[in-house]
Design an enzyme around this catalytic site. Structure first.
Site, PDB file in Angstrom:
ATOM      1  N   LYS A   1     -54.942  13.388  39.388  1.00 30.13           N
ATOM      2  CA  LYS A   1     -55.286  14.401  38.391  1.00 30.13           C
ATOM      3  C   LYS A   1     -56.699  14.929  38.632  1.00 30.13           C
ATOM      4  O   LYS A   1     -57.603  14.160  38.982  1.00 30.13           O
ATOM      5  CB  LYS A   1     -55.171  13.762  37.001  1.00 30.13           C
TER       6      LYS A   1
ATOM      7  N   SER B   1     -52.050  15.899  29.052  1.00 35.42           N
ATOM      8  CA  SER B   1     -52.846  16.694  29.958  1.00 35.42           C
ATOM      9  C   SER B   1     -52.578  16.397  31.433  1.00 35.42           C
ATOM     10  O   SER B   1     -53.173  17.017  32.296  1.00 35.42           O
ATOM     11  CB  SER B   1     -54.334  16.460  29.669  1.00 35.42           C
TER      12      SER B   1
ATOM     13  N   SER C   1     -51.453  11.835  27.153  1.00 39.01           N
ATOM     14  CA  SER C   1     -51.529  12.519  28.439  1.00 39.01           C
ATOM     15  C   SER C   1     -50.977  11.788  29.647  1.00 39.01           C
ATOM     16  O   SER C   1     -50.749  12.403  30.688  1.00 39.01           O
ATOM     17  CB  SER C   1     -52.986  12.907  28.733  1.00 39.01           C
TER      18      SER C   1
END
Length: 468
Positions: free
Chosen positions: A80, A155, A179
């Site tokens: 990420k 997220s 997330s």
């Protein structure tokens, strides 16, 4: 052979590389080819890592020389874009950080690379990791590989979409309220949020406040999650929340010498849940009961007294906004819609903040009571299957709810710090993955992993992939 490689789990790829059935270069190239083929439709990958093939060649040479190698030697991974990666763009989904290249790896990145993994790409996220959908002004919107008109969540939606689509077998993600687990549920992969602090947050934005932030792996199998967790857990001498020794409860664990005790719920004060999601949780509970577990429908009075989502909103407003505003000051014209939304949330009064803190302590007591009776808690991950892009208010089981209600079943475990795992166990009537969440007591990661491994063998949806 390429199709077999892109949907093999990381453990299988590592085994094939070790026994010489396939080279590191072949494995990395297969995933780079997959990215080239499908990422234009998904926009999950935002940065390709220069030199990935050269790193794969060096990994092959090391193996040929008979050198000792790590458990993920030659296996490609994605990360990420909130994790610092040395020499590789880390832009946090924001024009404010466009072009930013850190000098060092985040602790989690360094540890997974130290096991031999090869970083091939960074994945998309909402600006600053602060929303339930992965969209921003810098790198755009990510689509769900099961349905391009739907979100892969946030997220860590870029990470979940990459793994679901075969662009990566294993990745690293972070979780403030949903997330890690929510995006995995939306795309049908596996993810794990360990006990707060088990994996250091060092080198991951935001550095402060970290009280509710967690780090966790995403993958396609429970064994990969267990391996990654074992490699990632333990203090690094920099994150003050990360103090538990690395050898403490890392691994699949063994079955208890009695029947596994499972409590399951679909509401208990957390709000309405889509009927198909609720039915999937019931199906998982029944499967565990058939496998010999002691299974009971439960309620958690602490959730009914103090709504976790409301508490999270009050606490996050007070804790997050000062750090958020410091970063965005003077850059209002570069901020995405949802960042402006966060900035505009009314402040929490000191009195309400203190009352919320006291309520979280009651939640912890409620969790202690639950896990005194049960080994694991089984409940929904998200209250609805993957939603359309730009979710606003939505109706679930006849009630209109705000967008953030999708996280009402994940937020409790960020507030209390308990570990929780997301794994697919069903499919909606319109073909979208549905997941269940397995939670356990603080530092009882092996209990979760044991239960999830059992559920994996019972799952009616194993080895299903989106048609891209």
């Amino acid at each position: 052979m390429a199709d077999e490689l892109i949907y093999a789990d990381a453990s299988k790829l590592a085994e094939l590389i070790r026994i010489g059935k396939v080279s590191c270069v072949e494995v990395v190239q297969a995933h780079l080819d997959r990215i080239e083929a499908v990422n234009p439709r998904l926009n999950a990958i935002v940065t390709l890592v220069d030199g990935a093939l050269e790193a794969a060649k060096a990994a092959d040479d090391k193996l040929a020389a008979g050198a000792e190698v790590g458990p993920l030697h030659g296996v490609p991974i994605t990360v990420k874009d909130s994790f610092d990666t040395a020499g590789v763009l880390t832009q946090r989904g924001s024009p404010i950080f466009a072009g930013r290249v850190p000098d060092t790896d985040a602790t989690a990145v360094a540890r997974i690379k130290g096991a031999g993994a090869i970083l091939i790409a960074k994945t998309n996220l909402p600006e600053f990791s602060y929303w339930i959908e992965s969209d921003n002004l810098l790198t755009g919107r990510t689509n769900n590989p099961w349905d391009l008109n739907r979100s892969p969540g946030g997220s860590s939606g870029g990470e979940s979409a990459s793994i679901a689509a075969g662009m990566s077998p294993l990745g690293l993600a972070s979780d403030l309220s949903i997330s890690v687990r929510g995006p995995a549920a939306d795309t049908g992969v596996v993810s794990f949020k360990p006990t707060h602090g088990r994996i250091p947050m060092t080198g991951i934005w935001p550095r402060e406040p970290r009280r509710n932030w967690h780090v966790g792996p995403m993958a396609r199998s429970i064994r990969d999650i267990a391996l990654a967790y074992k490699l990632l857990a333990g203090p690094d001498g920099a994150d003050g929340f990360s103090t538990t020794p690395p050898e403490f409860d890392t691994g699949l664990g063994s079955a208890p010498n009695r029947a596994l005790r499972v409590g399951w719920l679909v509401d208990s004060g957390l709000g309405p849940t889509d009927p198909e999601v609720a039915a999937t949780v019931r199906a998982a509970a029944e499967a565990l009961q058939t496998a010999g577990a002691q299974v009971d429908a439960v309620s958690i009075p602490a959730f009914e007294r103090d709504n976790p989502l409301e508490l999270w909103t009050k606490l996050s407003t007070m804790e997050v906004k000062p750090a958020f505003n410091q970063v965005t000051a003077g850059h209002e014209d570069q901020m995405f819609t949802y960042s402006k939304f966060v900035q505009g949330i009314p402040d929490t009064s000191i009195e309400d903040f203190v009352l919320a803190e006291q309520a979280v302590e009651r939640l912890r007591d409620g969790m202690a009571e639950c896990f005194h009776k049960y080994d694991v808690l089984l409940l929904p991950v998200t209250t609805i299957p993957a939603h359309k892009h730009q979710l606003g208010d939505f109706t679930v089981d006849g009630r209109t709810m705000g967008a953030f209600h999708v996280s009402s079943t994940t937020v409790p475990f960020n507030l209390t710090g308990h570990p929780a795992l997301s794994m697919r166990f069903g499919t909606s009537s319109d073909g979208m993955p549905i997941a269940v969440q397995v939670a356990a007591n603080l530092h009882a990661e092996s209990t979760i992993l044991h239960t999830a491994a059992l559920l994996e063998t019972l799952s009616p949806v194993r080895d299903q992939h989106p048609a891209l």
